[in-house]
Design a protein around this motif. Structure first.
Motif, PDB file in Angstrom:
ATOM      1  N   ASP A  16       0.834  -1.195   0.000  1.00  0.00           N
ATOM      2  CA  ASP A  16       0.000   0.000   0.000  1.00  0.00           C
ATOM      3  C   ASP A  16       0.877   1.257   0.000  1.00  0.00           C
ATOM      4  OD1 ASP A  16      -2.271   1.571   0.201  1.00  0.00           O
ATOM      5  OD2 ASP A  16      -2.377   1.436   2.381  1.00  0.00           O
ATOM      6  N   THR A  17       0.686   2.124  -0.993  1.00  0.00           N
ATOM      7  CA  THR A  17       1.466   3.360  -1.063  1.00  0.00           C
ATOM      8  C   THR A  17       0.680   4.400  -1.848  1.00  0.00           C
ATOM      9  OG1 THR A  17       3.637   4.290  -1.636  1.00  0.00           O
ATOM     10  CG2 THR A  17       2.734   2.635  -3.129  1.00  0.00           C
ATOM     11  N   GLU A  18       1.335   5.490  -2.234  1.00  0.00           N
ATOM     12  CA  GLU A  18       0.675   6.552  -2.998  1.00  0.00           C
ATOM     13  C   GLU A  18       1.505   6.918  -4.219  1.00  0.00           C
ATOM     14  OE1 GLU A  18      -0.270  10.040  -0.819  1.00  0.00           O
ATOM     15  OE2 GLU A  18      -1.794   9.082   0.444  1.00  0.00           O
ATOM     16  N   CYS A  19       0.810   7.362  -5.251  1.00  0.00           N
ATOM     17  CA  CYS A  19       1.456   7.883  -6.458  1.00  0.00           C
ATOM     18  C   CYS A  19       0.629   9.059  -6.950  1.00  0.00           C
ATOM     19  CB  CYS A  19       1.562   6.800  -7.541  1.00  0.00           C
ATOM     20  SG  CYS A  19       2.369   7.360  -9.052  1.00  0.00           S
ATOM     21  N   ASP A  20       1.246  10.228  -6.997  1.00  0.00           N
ATOM     22  CA  ASP A  20       0.542  11.455  -7.396  1.00  0.00           C
ATOM     23  C   ASP A  20      -0.699  11.692  -6.540  1.00  0.00           C
ATOM     24  OD1 ASP A  20       2.407  11.886  -9.426  1.00  0.00           O
ATOM     25  OD2 ASP A  20       1.252  10.710 -10.868  1.00  0.00           O
ATOM     26  N   GLY A  21      -0.560  11.374  -5.247  1.00  0.00           N
ATOM     27  CA  GLY A  21      -1.657  11.609  -4.322  1.00  0.00           C
ATOM     28  C   GLY A  21      -2.754  10.569  -4.329  1.00  0.00           C
ATOM     29  N   GLU A  22      -2.613   9.551  -5.165  1.00  0.00           N
ATOM     30  CA  GLU A  22      -3.624   8.501  -5.260  1.00  0.00           C
ATOM     31  C   GLU A  22      -3.102   7.209  -4.644  1.00  0.00           C
ATOM     32  OE1 GLU A  22      -6.721   8.753  -6.412  1.00  0.00           O
ATOM     33  OE2 GLU A  22      -6.425  10.890  -6.825  1.00  0.00           O
ATOM     34  N   PRO A  23      -3.970   6.442  -3.954  1.00  0.00           N
ATOM     35  CA  PRO A  23      -3.525   5.161  -3.380  1.00  0.00           C
ATOM     36  C   PRO A  23      -3.246   4.137  -4.476  1.00  0.00           C
ATOM     37  CG  PRO A  23      -5.889   5.425  -3.083  1.00  0.00           C
ATOM     38  CD  PRO A  23      -5.383   6.729  -3.631  1.00  0.00           C
ATOM     39  N   VAL A  24      -2.094   3.501  -4.410  1.00  0.00           N
ATOM     40  CA  VAL A  24      -1.722   2.449  -5.355  1.00  0.00           C
ATOM     41  C   VAL A  24      -1.026   1.336  -4.579  1.00  0.00           C
ATOM     42  CG1 VAL A  24      -1.453   4.044  -7.301  1.00  0.00           C
ATOM     43  CG2 VAL A  24       0.523   3.502  -5.874  1.00  0.00           C
ATOM     44  N   TYR A  25      -0.830   0.210  -5.248  1.00  0.00           N
ATOM     45  CA  TYR A  25      -0.088  -0.892  -4.656  1.00  0.00           C
ATOM     46  C   TYR A  25       1.205  -1.108  -5.447  1.00  0.00           C
ATOM     47  CZ  TYR A  25      -3.961  -2.190  -1.633  1.00  0.00           C
ATOM     48  OH  TYR A  25      -4.929  -2.186  -0.657  1.00  0.00           O
ATOM     49  N   ARG A  26       2.316  -1.084  -4.703  1.00  0.00           N
ATOM     50  CA  ARG A  26       3.613  -1.326  -5.322  1.00  0.00           C
ATOM     51  C   ARG A  26       3.915  -2.817  -5.255  1.00  0.00           C
ATOM     52  NH1 ARG A  26       8.757  -1.616  -3.224  1.00  0.00           N
ATOM     53  NH2 ARG A  26       8.047  -0.890  -1.166  1.00  0.00           N
ATOM     54  N   GLN A  27       4.287  -3.387  -6.366  1.00  0.00           N
ATOM     55  CA  GLN A  27       4.558  -4.820  -6.440  1.00  0.00           C
ATOM     56  C   GLN A  27       5.970  -5.121  -5.950  1.00  0.00           C
ATOM     57  OE1 GLN A  27       5.241  -7.815 -10.119  1.00  0.00           O
ATOM     58  NE2 GLN A  27       3.308  -6.700 -10.181  1.00  0.00           N
ATOM     59  N   ALA A  28       6.094  -6.157  -5.127  1.00  0.00           N
ATOM     60  CA  ALA A  28       7.408  -6.573  -4.627  1.00  0.00           C
ATOM     61  C   ALA A  28       7.414  -8.083  -4.431  1.00  0.00           C
ATOM     62  CB  ALA A  28       7.737  -5.877  -3.308  1.00  0.00           C
ATOM     63  N   ILE A  29       8.498  -8.711  -4.791  1.00  0.00           N
ATOM     64  CA  ILE A  29       8.648 -10.145  -4.574  1.00  0.00           C
ATOM     65  C   ILE A  29       8.902 -10.375  -3.092  1.00  0.00           C
ATOM     66  CG2 ILE A  29      10.174 -12.111  -5.024  1.00  0.00           C
ATOM     67  CD1 ILE A  29      10.488 -10.897  -7.880  1.00  0.00           C
ATOM     68  N   GLY A  30       8.162 -11.323  -2.493  1.00  0.00           N
ATOM     69  CA  GLY A  30       8.257 -11.491  -1.051  1.00  0.00           C
ATOM     70  C   GLY A  30       7.993 -12.898  -0.577  1.00  0.00           C
ATOM     71  N   GLY A  31       7.610 -12.971   0.686  1.00  0.00           N
ATOM     72  CA  GLY A  31       7.507 -14.236   1.401  1.00  0.00           C
ATOM     73  C   GLY A  31       8.660 -14.301   2.387  1.00  0.00           C
ATOM     74  N   GLY A  32       8.361 -14.548   3.665  1.00  0.00           N
ATOM     75  CA  GLY A  32       9.406 -14.552   4.671  1.00  0.00           C
ATOM     76  C   GLY A  32      10.586 -15.465   4.337  1.00  0.00           C
ATOM     77  N   PRO A  33      10.353 -16.734   4.006  1.00  0.00           N
ATOM     78  CA  PRO A  33      11.465 -17.621   3.671  1.00  0.00           C
ATOM     79  C   PRO A  33      12.247 -17.153   2.433  1.00  0.00           C
ATOM     80  CG  PRO A  33       9.554 -18.893   4.280  1.00  0.00           C
ATOM     81  CD  PRO A  33       9.086 -17.469   4.162  1.00  0.00           C
ATOM     82  N   LEU A  34      11.547 -16.619   1.425  1.00  0.00           N
ATOM     83  CA  LEU A  34      12.260 -16.071   0.272  1.00  0.00           C
ATOM     84  C   LEU A  34      13.200 -14.966   0.729  1.00  0.00           C
ATOM     85  CD1 LEU A  34      11.070 -15.225  -3.264  1.00  0.00           C
ATOM     86  CD2 LEU A  34      12.029 -13.397  -1.872  1.00  0.00           C
ATOM     87  N   ASN A  35      12.711 -14.071   1.606  1.00  0.00           N
ATOM     88  CA  ASN A  35      13.568 -13.011   2.125  1.00  0.00           C
ATOM     89  C   ASN A  35      14.786 -13.585   2.828  1.00  0.00           C
ATOM     90  OD1 ASN A  35      11.670 -11.109   1.275  1.00  0.00           O
ATOM     91  ND2 ASN A  35      10.737 -10.900   3.289  1.00  0.00           N
ATOM     92  N   ALA A  88      -0.366  -5.816   1.543  1.00  0.00           N
ATOM     93  CA  ALA A  88       0.121  -5.229   2.792  1.00  0.00           C
ATOM     94  C   ALA A  88      -0.377  -3.793   2.915  1.00  0.00           C
ATOM     95  CB  ALA A  88       1.640  -5.255   2.827  1.00  0.00           C
ATOM     96  N   THR A  89      -1.119  -3.535   3.987  1.00  0.00           N
ATOM     97  CA  THR A  89      -1.588  -2.186   4.288  1.00  0.00           C
ATOM     98  C   THR A  89      -0.872  -1.700   5.535  1.00  0.00           C
ATOM     99  OG1 THR A  89      -3.767  -2.745   3.398  1.00  0.00           O
ATOM    100  CG2 THR A  89      -3.619  -0.761   4.744  1.00  0.00           C
ATOM    101  N   PHE A  90      -0.350  -0.482   5.474  1.00  0.00           N
ATOM    102  CA  PHE A  90       0.426   0.050   6.594  1.00  0.00           C
ATOM    103  C   PHE A  90      -0.466   0.944   7.450  1.00  0.00           C
ATOM    104  CE2 PHE A  90       3.417  -1.113   3.323  1.00  0.00           C
ATOM    105  CZ  PHE A  90       4.425  -1.723   4.035  1.00  0.00           C
TER     106      PHE A  90
END
Length: 310
Positions: A16-35, A88-90
């Motif tokens: 969960d993040t913002e772009c130009d003042g609008e809420p967007v979702y930034r894609q990221a490769i994840g998973g605890g074990p992958l990290n 993920a929402t912060f």
């Protein structure tokens, strides 16, 4: 130096993040074990990721990312499912994860898929996180645990959103007890400890894990450092002061640093050795917190040494 096997989930986080003042979702490769796997590789360790990956374009990105990070995929399998998503929402200091995908692509690694030679040949085996909640992947983790001839490390990495009521929590507690009893090292967070053993102070949880049979127990406390149980006494190891911007992957980086050092020097010969290693792992986590992202924030040893020189 030998290699580590990390068994668990790989997925895609939508942050969960913002772009130009609008809420967007930034894609990221994840998973605890992958990290964890990426963190081990970045710190100079040889590591193989064992898990089930989907058959879509996102899974291709995961494979390419892991390969590019120096993580081996010899024990991973491709399954006919879209890649699972973790949104993920912060809303506080820690991200709130909600998981999407049915069946989850990470939950399709069966016991028969575990490469016995790969696991038995590893100097360190990591198991943990949300694969413990799925019958199929739990069976795979149990088989790997039984095959291991090297050091066994464990991190429950609990996701409360995936627990369907008190019965599910009780079942997970039994699984955690089972794996902790045979572990050379257990690492968990304060949040994990509070959920699994409510009302018990973190020192009590660390002592309980040792009583179960764990060789060493580490409970991370965020900015307050960690409690380490590795001998007769429990010791608090402080964390370095950092300018934190994102805690994603911090706990995973602690485990990655501990695994990387186990690959280099094996188990510490005394409690002081564990305290020194946890102090280094907390520096790794501090550096991770100073940049955004989970796996992409994992540092090299040289970067950790430069950041905390002197």
């Amino acid at each position: 130096m030998g290699y580590a096997v990390v068994l668990g989930e790989a997925l895609v986080d939508l942050l969960d993040t913002e772009c130009d003042g609008e809420p967007v979702y930034r894609q990221a490769i994840g998973g605890g074990p992958l990290n964890v796997a990426v963190g081990v590789a970045r710190l100079g360790g040889a590591v193989q990721f064992v898990g089930s990956l989907g058959d879509d374009g996102l899974a291709v990105r995961i494979r390419n990312f892991l390969t590019g990070a120096g993580v081996g995929l010899a024990g991973s399998v491709t399954v006919p499912a879209p890649t699972a998503l973790a949104v993920a929402t912060f809303v506080g200091p820690e991200p709130d994860f909600r998981f999407y995908g049915e069946p989850p692509s990470y939950a399709l690694l069966g016991a028969e898929d575990v490469d016995a030679d790969l696991v038995a040949g590893a100097d360190v085996l990591y198991c943990g996180s949300i694969v413990l909640l799925q019958p199929t992947t739990l069976a795979a983790a149990r088989r790997a645990w039984g095959l291991a001839t090297g050091l066994r490390v464990f991190d429950p990495n609990v996701r409360p959103r995936l627990l369907d009521g008190p019965a599910a929590l009780a079942t997970l507690r039994e699984v955690v007890t089972e794996f902790a009893a045979g572990a050379h090292l257990v690492k968990l967070s304060t949040a994990d400890a509070e959920l699994l053993w409510p009302g018990e102070p973190v020192e009590g949880v660390a002592a309980h894990l040792r009583e179960l049979g764990a060789g060493a127990a580490v409970v991370t406390l965020g900015a307050a450092g960690a409690v380490v149980g590795a001998g007769a006494d429990l010791v608090r190891v402080p964390a370095p002061k950092v300018d934190a911007v994102d805690a994603t992957g911090a706990g995973d980086s602690v485990m990655a640093a501990l695994i990387a050092d186990l690959l280099v020097d094996g188990e510490p010969v005394d409690p002081a050795g564990w305290h020194q290693r946890v102090a280094f792992a907390l520096r790794v986590a501090g550096l991770v917190c100073e940049s955004r992202g989970g796996a992409t924030a994992m540092p090299t040893r040289a970067e950790v040494m430069r950041r905390f020189a002197g």
